[in-house]
Enzyme design. Structure first.
Site, PDB file in Angstrom:
ATOM      1  N   GLU A 258      43.005  53.209  47.015  1.00 41.40           N
ATOM      2  CA  GLU A 258      41.780  52.194  47.052  1.00 41.40           C
ATOM      3  C   GLU A 258      40.533  52.706  47.296  1.00 41.40           C
ATOM      4  OE1 GLU A 258      41.998  49.381  46.156  1.00 41.40           O
ATOM      5  OE2 GLU A 258      44.226  48.632  46.191  1.00 41.40           O
TER       6      GLU A 258
ATOM      7  N   ARG B 160      37.403  52.697  44.738  1.00 38.33           N
ATOM      8  CA  ARG B 160      36.243  51.913  45.226  1.00 38.33           C
ATOM      9  C   ARG B 160      35.067  52.703  45.571  1.00 38.33           C
ATOM     10  NH1 ARG B 160      38.938  46.103  46.393  1.00 38.33           N
ATOM     11  NH2 ARG B 160      40.951  46.331  45.901  1.00 38.33           N
TER      12      ARG B 160
ATOM     13  N   ASP C 126      50.126  50.764  36.667  1.00 37.88           N
ATOM     14  CA  ASP C 126      49.046  50.450  35.908  1.00 37.88           C
ATOM     15  C   ASP C 126      47.898  51.641  35.613  1.00 37.88           C
ATOM     16  OD1 ASP C 126      48.162  49.912  38.347  1.00 37.88           O
ATOM     17  OD2 ASP C 126      47.461  48.130  38.125  1.00 37.88           O
TER      18      ASP C 126
ATOM     19  N   GLU D 176      40.719  41.995  35.071  1.00 38.41           N
ATOM     20  CA  GLU D 176      41.692  42.418  33.908  1.00 38.41           C
ATOM     21  C   GLU D 176      41.444  41.825  32.843  1.00 38.41           C
ATOM     22  OE1 GLU D 176      42.794  42.105  37.367  1.00 38.41           O
ATOM     23  OE2 GLU D 176      42.977  44.052  37.950  1.00 38.41           O
TER      24      GLU D 176
HETATM   25  C1  DMJ Z   1      41.154  46.733  41.022  1.00 35.33           C
HETATM   26  O1  DMJ Z   1      41.118  47.248  42.468  1.00 35.33           O
HETATM   27  C2  DMJ Z   1      41.360  47.806  40.283  1.00 35.33           C
HETATM   28  O2  DMJ Z   1      41.137  47.194  39.002  1.00 35.33           O
HETATM   29  C3  DMJ Z   1      42.935  48.288  40.245  1.00 35.33           C
HETATM   30  O3  DMJ Z   1      43.124  49.198  39.047  1.00 35.33           O
HETATM   31  C4  DMJ Z   1      43.798  47.102  40.101  1.00 35.33           C
HETATM   32  N1  DMJ Z   1      43.390  45.716  40.084  1.00 35.33           N
HETATM   33  C5  DMJ Z   1      42.386  45.478  41.078  1.00 35.33           C
HETATM   34  C6  DMJ Z   1      41.719  44.338  40.790  1.00 35.33           C
HETATM   35  O4  DMJ Z   1      42.606  43.260  40.328  1.00 35.33           O
END
Ligand code: DMJ
Length: 505
Positions: free
Chosen positions: A84, A88, A217, A353
């Site tokens: 994270e 971010r 993902d 998404e």
């Molecule tokens: C985000 O923090 C990013 O897109 C991450 O890859 C997974 N999904 C969250 C938001 O849904």
């Protein structure tokens, strides 16, 4: 665009008024939310920087940047999530640098990434996902030292490689790309795909279960984007293996309607060596980034199976749109049964998404249907989520009078509003030939363009490493000792901090 800009100003004002100097906003209670007890990485401030810049909100951008540049990472003694923090905070600093060009943003980013580097100090070089930025000790999600999720291991490469290019320091990309090279030694039943959990000591693959939602993902997304941003074909090869494996082994058509989805696929091999697949039909909002990913991959590499992969991208985007379009609020549930689209997780959390995939499909087709869908989502958010303090989510998208999901997470401004804005902007605003977005929608110039236009400055991609693949016992004696002390002091194994803990992941 003006409408989305006004939404962004409202969301930002909510943060600025009620949560300034903290991570996120609880807009109904008008209170701040911090991920790490009383410590903060200023998630919303840093995650919003490039959106504010892109939308021409200059005063807001400068004010946020000042706050972010004053952040002292050496004071963060809680265990923060490497994943994270990378997507971010590292991504937010890099995206803002890429658009504005202020070298102070890179200086701040280097301070942070240098503190994340001990995460890679493991037996096989795969990173652990939790770091005490102050002490330099890294942990896994249990407080131990052996596990990492696929997404956490595979979603650093874009940012760390970019940082090497703009600083001239090879060590960031070496640590990150080594992970991809190491993973090639793992024996998975479907070559190209990996299970949700990997080991940082061995190459064993205990669970042969595959999926592309949360926890996995962005590993797949980054294979494609690291290729697009560097031009290095090794990553294209890995992405092609993964996307073809998903196409051939995982994609399902619903029996109840014209929906394409990607279930969880559990695989077994019997004594005769015959593989069997068992499908679990869970599908969620988090999976919906994949529409954009498959379309982008097919447009960038139009050979082999590309038409099928492009179709897959378009079909997944349609399924994901249906998840919005079939509820009373016009907002998507967190998850559904992929066969019937029956709601399983009823909340709406302001996630990006689906608008992300609509944005890519718009750029590739210019079919107005994608803008119409995005407009409808923006209207639904405005109607059901706007409150005086900002934007809230909903606990149940099936009820117009739903109780609130009282959280405006940093990805709302970083991603949801940015992709909505870009859906209505001209193609030359962040053109896809010149940029890739990290998984938190932070735009990074690809090699040959923007901040990376000078090939003289590229750091050569690593082709070999001082530590050969498969070598064990790589942990530095210094970190080994620190970990032993932590164990002796009983300092870990307890509370798991961060969004994973909050959401029970
Ligand atoms: C985000 O923090 C990013 O897109 C991450 O890859 C997974 N999904 C969250 C938001 O849904």
């Amino acid at each position: 665009m003006q409408f989305v800009k006004k939404m962004t100003i409202h969301a930002w004002q909510g943060y600025r008024t009620y949560a300034w100097g903290h991570d996120d906003l609880a807009p109904v209670r008008k209170k701040p939310v911090d991920w790490y007890r009383n410590q903060t990485l200023l998630n919303t401030a840093v995650d919003s920087l490039d959106t504010l810049y892109l939308l021409g909100l200059e005063d807001e951008y400068q004010e946020a940047k000042k706050l972010v540049l004053a952040l002292d990472f050496s004071k963060i003694t809680e265990r923060v999530s490497v994943f994270e923090t990378t997507i971010r905070v590292v991504g937010g600093l890099l995206g803002a640098y890429d658009l504005e060009g202020d070298p102070k943003l890179i200086g701040k980013c280097v301070e942070l990434v240098d503190r994340l580097m001990p995460a890679f100090d493991t037996a096989n070089g795969l990173p652990l996902n939790f770091m005490n930025l102050s002490s330099g000790v890294s942990y896994d999600h249990t407080g131990g030292f052996t596990g990492v999720s696929l997404a956490a291991a595979g979603t650093l490469q874009l940012e760390f490689q970019y940082l090497s290019d703009v600083t001239g320091e090879p060590r960031y990309q070496e640590a990150a790309i080594y992970v991809y090279d190491q993973m090639q030694a793992m024996d998975t039943f479907i070559p190209g795909l990996f299970p949700d959990w990997l080991n940082t000591e061995t190459f064993a693959v205990p669970e042969q279960s595959f999926q592309i939602g949360g926890g996995a993902d962005s590993y797949y997304e980054y294979l494609l984007k690291v290729w697009l941003s560097t031009g290095e074909r090794k990553f294209l090869k890995m992405y092609r293996a993964a996307s073809n494996a998903i196409l051939n082994h995982m994609v399902k058509k619903s029996s109840a309607g014209p929906y394409t989805y990607i279930p969880v696929t559990d695989m077994t091999k019997d004594s005769l060596g015959i593989y069997k697949s068992n499908y679990r039909s869970e599908f969620g909002h988090l999976h919906c980034f994949a529409g954009g990913m498959f379309a982008l991959g097919a447009k960038a590499y139009s050979k082999g199976n590309w038409k099928k992969l492009y179709r897959l991208g378009a079909d997944l985007t349609d399924t994901c749109w249906t998840m919005y379009n079939s509820t009373a609020t016009g907002l998507s549930p967190e998850s559904v049964d992929g066969e019937t689209l029956t709601v399983r997780g009823s909340a709406y959390k302001l996630r990006p998404e689906v608008v992300e995939s609509l944005f890519y499909m718009w750029r590739f087709t210019h079919d107005p249907v994608y803008r119409e869908r995005g407009w409808s989502i923006a209207q639904a958010i405005e109607t059901h989520c706007r409150v005086e303090g900002g934007y809230r989510g909903l606990k149940d998208v099936r009820q117009v009078e739903s109780p609130p999901w009282d959280r405006q997470e940093s990805f709302f401004i970083a991603e949801t509003l940015k992709y909505l804005y870009l859906l209505f902007a001209d193609d030359d605003v962040i053109p896809l030939e010149k940029y890739v977005f990290n998984t938190e929608a932070h735009p990074l110039s690809v090699r040959g363009h923007g901040r990376r236009s000078d090939p003289e400055k590229f750091v050569p991609l690593p082709t070999s490493y001082k530590v050969p693949v498969g070598t064990m016992g790589r942990v530095s004696p210094e970190l080994g000792l620190k970990r032993k002390l932590e164990l002796a002091n009983g300092n870990f194994g307890g509370q798991l901090m961060g969004v994973e803990a909050m959401e029970g992941r």
